[in-house]
Design a protein around this motif. Structure first.
Motif, PDB file in Angstrom:
ATOM      1  N   SER A 184       0.836  -1.207   0.000  1.00  0.00           N
ATOM      2  CA  SER A 184       0.000   0.000   0.000  1.00  0.00           C
ATOM      3  C   SER A 184       0.872   1.259   0.000  1.00  0.00           C
ATOM      4  O   SER A 184       0.581   2.233  -0.686  1.00  0.00           O
ATOM      5  CB  SER A 184      -0.906  -0.018   1.233  1.00  0.00           C
ATOM      6  N   THR A 185       1.968   1.229   0.772  1.00  0.00           N
ATOM      7  CA  THR A 185       2.871   2.383   0.856  1.00  0.00           C
ATOM      8  C   THR A 185       3.525   2.670  -0.494  1.00  0.00           C
ATOM      9  O   THR A 185       3.730   3.819  -0.876  1.00  0.00           O
ATOM     10  CB  THR A 185       3.973   2.118   1.918  1.00  0.00           C
ATOM     11  N   SER A 187       2.242   2.069  -3.356  1.00  0.00           N
ATOM     12  CA  SER A 187       1.208   2.212  -4.384  1.00  0.00           C
ATOM     13  C   SER A 187       1.540   3.357  -5.336  1.00  0.00           C
ATOM     14  O   SER A 187       2.031   4.416  -4.926  1.00  0.00           O
ATOM     15  CB  SER A 187      -0.150   2.475  -3.721  1.00  0.00           C
ATOM     16  N   LEU A 189      -0.416   5.247  -6.607  1.00  0.00           N
ATOM     17  CA  LEU A 189      -1.268   6.397  -6.299  1.00  0.00           C
ATOM     18  C   LEU A 189      -0.579   7.310  -5.283  1.00  0.00           C
ATOM     19  O   LEU A 189      -1.002   8.431  -5.044  1.00  0.00           O
ATOM     20  CB  LEU A 189      -2.618   5.932  -5.744  1.00  0.00           C
ATOM     21  N   LYS A 190       0.495   6.769  -4.638  1.00  0.00           N
ATOM     22  CA  LYS A 190       1.205   7.545  -3.614  1.00  0.00           C
ATOM     23  C   LYS A 190       2.658   7.827  -3.992  1.00  0.00           C
ATOM     24  O   LYS A 190       3.200   8.874  -3.652  1.00  0.00           O
ATOM     25  CB  LYS A 190       1.188   6.781  -2.278  1.00  0.00           C
ATOM     26  N   MET A 191       3.289   6.856  -4.658  1.00  0.00           N
ATOM     27  CA  MET A 191       4.728   6.955  -4.946  1.00  0.00           C
ATOM     28  C   MET A 191       4.981   6.892  -6.448  1.00  0.00           C
ATOM     29  O   MET A 191       4.254   6.210  -7.174  1.00  0.00           O
ATOM     30  CB  MET A 191       5.465   5.781  -4.291  1.00  0.00           C
ATOM     31  N   GLN A 286     -13.664  -0.994   0.344  1.00  0.00           N
ATOM     32  CA  GLN A 286     -13.399   0.357   0.844  1.00  0.00           C
ATOM     33  C   GLN A 286     -14.608   0.996   1.520  1.00  0.00           C
ATOM     34  O   GLN A 286     -14.464   1.783   2.438  1.00  0.00           O
ATOM     35  CB  GLN A 286     -12.903   1.239  -0.304  1.00  0.00           C
ATOM     36  N   ASP A 357       0.834  -1.223 -12.361  1.00  0.00           N
ATOM     37  CA  ASP A 357       0.136  -1.819 -11.222  1.00  0.00           C
ATOM     38  C   ASP A 357      -0.248  -3.267 -11.540  1.00  0.00           C
ATOM     39  O   ASP A 357      -0.070  -4.170 -10.716  1.00  0.00           O
ATOM     40  CB  ASP A 357      -1.110  -0.993 -10.875  1.00  0.00           C
TER      41      ASP A 357
END
Length: 369
Positions: A184-185, A187, A189-191, A286, A357
Motif C-alpha cells: 500500500s505504501t 502504491s 497512487l502515492k509513490m 473500501q 500496477d
C-alpha cells in the motif's frame, strides 16, 4: 437494528477481557454436495459444464464470516454482539483449471492470525475424485469485527498457537499484514514508479511512436497489440434487497461474483478464447454498498504476458440524488487463456500506471504459484 443496539452491553472493553482461542476452536468443515444432491447443481453450473467460480467466491465469503463468529463465540451469549465483515481478500490461488459440477466439494478453514479487531482466515477447497479429496484452491481473507450497529471497531478473542506449525502459520499472518502495508505504501497512487518501471513505460512510448513523423503526438500501434482503451468492458447492477446481508447492506460475496463475471467476460473478449481463473488478489472493501444503489463496474485488461491476462475491476456506486460517484471496491484477477494473447499497450500516463500496477500484481502472483 434496534434489537442489535441492545447488544452493545455485551462488547468487551479491552481484548484482555476475552478468553484466548486456539486455531482448532474455529476450524470448520463444510460439504457442498454437488455430486450427492443433483438438485443444487443448477445454481453452480456454467455453460462450459463446470462450476461457476463466482458462486464459489460467495461461499468462501460466507464461510469466512462463519469461521470468525465461531472464533468469537461466547458460551453464555445466545447472540453475538459483533458485526463481522470482510475487509480484504488477500489472495485466492487455484491449482485446478476446472471445477467439476457433479463431484462433492469440501471447504475447510480456521482463523490463522488475530490482531486487536481483525482476523485472518485461511480456507481450502477440495473436490472428491475416485473416493479422495484433492486440493482445488487456497484462500486468505481478512475480516474485521465491529460493534452491533457496524459503526466502530470491536475487540476479538486473542489467538494462541499451540504447535510449531501453528506458530509458523501465525507468524505468516503477521508477515502478510506487513506485506500489505508495504504494498500500500509503494502504491503508484502515492509513490512514483521505480527507475526500472520508468524505463519500461518509456520503452513502450518509444515503441509506439510513428517513425515517419518527428512528433511526440503521432502514435502507432505495434503488431499483435491492443490499445488499453480498447480492452475494457462495463456493467451496471441495480442492488436489490434480495442480495442484502443482516446489516441491510449488499453482501460482499455478491459483489465479488459480479466483479469476477465481468472480469471473465473482459478476458474472454480480449483473448478470443475461454479464459481460466488462476488467482484473485488484493480485493479491498473500501465502503459498504447500500440496498438500492446503482453499482457501476468497469473491467480493464491492464497487463498481459504470453497467455496470461491481468484484469482490474473498479466498482463504484452512483448516488442519483447527489450525482456523485464513490469507489467501493478494486478487484484484481489473473486469467490464463487457451492461446497466446495480444500485448496490451497503454497510451496515456494514467494507463501506464494501470499497466505497471497490473505488472506488479502479476509478478506477485507468479511468485506464489
Amino acid at each position: 437494528m434496534q434489537e442489535r443496539k441492545a447488544l452493545h452491553t455485551l462488547l468487551a472493553k479491552q481484548q484482555e477481557d476475552l478468553p484466548p482461542r486456539r486455531m482448532k476452536d474455529s476450524y470448520l468443515e463444510v460439504i457442498l454436495p454437488l455430486g450427492s444432491q443433483p438438485e443444487i447443481r443448477e445454481k453452480y453450473l456454467n455453460v462450459h459444464n463446470s462450476v461457476r467460480f463466482g458462486r464459489i467466491l460467495e461461499d468462501l465469503d460466507s464461510l469466512g464470516v462463519l469461521i470468525c463468529y465461531t472464533h468469537t463465540k461466547q458460551e453464555m451469549q445466545p447472540r453475538s454482539p459483533l458485526s463481522i465483515v470482510t475487509a480484504l481478500v488477500d489472495k485466492i490461488n487455484l491449482c485446478k483449471k476446472i471445477i467439476y459440477p457433479d463431484c462433492d466439494i469440501k471447504f475447510t478453514g480456521n482463523v490463522s492470525w488475530v490482531g486487536k479487531t481483525s482476523m485472518e482466515v485461511k480456507m481450502h477447497m477440495l473436490q472428491l475424485h475416485d473416493g479422495d479429496y484433492s486440493p482445488v484452491l487456497d484462500a486468505t481473507f481478512v475480516m474485521v469485527a465491529r460493534d452491533p450497529e457496524n459503526k466502530r471497531p470491536a475487540f476479538v478473542n486473542p489467538l494462541v498457537p499451540e504447535t510449531p506449525e501453528e506458530e509458523e502459520i501465525f507468524k505468516q499472518g503477521e508477515l502478510n499484514k506487513l506485506k500489505r502495508i508495504d504494498f500500500s505504501t509503494a502504491s503508484l497512487l502515492k509513490m512514483a514508479p521505480t527507475a526500472e518501471e520508468r524505463n519500461i513505460v518509456h520503452d513502450i512510448f518509444l515503441n509506439t511512436l510513428d517513425t515517419r513523423t518527428v512528433s511526440f503526438r503521432s502514435r502507432k500501434l505495434p503488431p499483435n497489440s491492443v490499445w488499453m482503451e480498447d480492452a475494457k468492458l462495463k456493467g451496471l447492477q441495480i442492488c436489490h434487497p434480495q442480495e442484502r446481508n443482516i446489516f441491510n447492506r449488499i453482501f460482499g460475496g455478491f459483489l465479488m461474483r459480479k466483479a469476477f463475471e465481468l472480469a471473465w467476460a473482459t478476458a474472454c473478449s480480449y483473448g478470443g478464447s475461454r479464459p481460466f481463473i488462476v488467482s484473485v488478489d488484493d480485493i479491498m472493501f473500501q465502503r459498504p454498498v447500500e440496498v438500492g444503489s446503482l453499482l457501476l463496474l468497469s473491467g480493464q485488461v491492464c497487463y498481459t504476458e504470453k497467455n496470461y491476462i491481468q484484469v482490474r475491476v473498479h466498482s463504484e456506486v452512483y448516488d442519483a440524488d447527489t450525482r456523485e460517484h464513490q469507489t467501493t471496491n478494486i478487484f484484481h484477477f489473473t486469467f490464463i487463456s487457451e492461446n497466446e494473447v495480444p500485448r496490451v499497450v497503454p497510451k496515456t500516463y494514467g494507463e501506464s500506471m494501470l499497466y505497471l500496477d497490473g505488472k506488479r500484481h502479476f509478478a506477485a502472483i507468479m511468485k506464489e504459484i
